[in-house]
Write an enzyme that holds these catalytic residues in place. Structure first.
Site, PDB file in Angstrom:
ATOM      1  N   TYR A 195       0.827  -1.211   0.000  1.00 34.33           N
ATOM      2  CA  TYR A 195       0.000   0.000   0.000  1.00 34.33           C
ATOM      3  C   TYR A 195       0.861   1.260   0.000  1.00 34.33           C
ATOM      4  CZ  TYR A 195      -2.586   3.664   2.553  1.00 34.33           C
ATOM      5  OH  TYR A 195      -3.111   4.841   2.993  1.00 34.33           O
ATOM      6  N   HIS A 211       2.457   1.805  -3.342  1.00 34.00           N
ATOM      7  CA  HIS A 211       1.544   1.843  -4.488  1.00 34.00           C
ATOM      8  C   HIS A 211       1.467   3.275  -5.059  1.00 34.00           C
ATOM      9  CE1 HIS A 211      -2.112   1.500  -6.867  1.00 34.00           C
ATOM     10  NE2 HIS A 211      -1.976   0.183  -6.778  1.00 34.00           N
TER      11      HIS A 211
END
Length: 113
Positions: A77, A80
């Protein structure tokens, strides 16, 4: 070191800069919520504004809580591109912040027998 398995909560606590409007904050929070649709390891998102009676929040006003299935998911995450772009939009509006990742622990107080 313990192997990173199990649910992880990623907590972002922020104090927005003076001059950041409620509409800007609302927009930023909606953009964060949309990351659930863009980043697979991000399983859920909740947020809230401080409502505590005591003045112990050290100026922090908002909590953004994300749930992941593993520490690997948190790492994915953070790296990303959608999160990187979101951070570029968010951080100029934030005076100070704190991040905590933790694995929730449940205590069972059931009857033994």
């Amino acid at each position: 070191m313990e192997e990173a398995k199990g649910v992880v909560k990623h907590i972002f606590v922020a104090k927005f800069k003076d001059g950041t409007t409620p509409n800007q904050i609302d927009h930023l929070i909606r953009e964060m919520a949309n990351l659930v649709n863009l980043i697979e390891p991000l399983k859920s998102f909740h947020w809230g504004k401080d409502v505590s009676a005591g003045n112990k929040n050290q100026g922090f006003t908002h909590v953004l809580e994300s749930t992941f299935e593993s520490m690997e998911g948190v790492a994915e995450y953070i790296a990303h591109p959608a999160h990187v772009e979101y951070a570029k939009a968010l951080l100029p509006h934030v005076e100070k912040y704190m991040v905590i990742d933790y694995k929730p622990t449940t205590l069972n107080f059931g009857l033994e027998g």
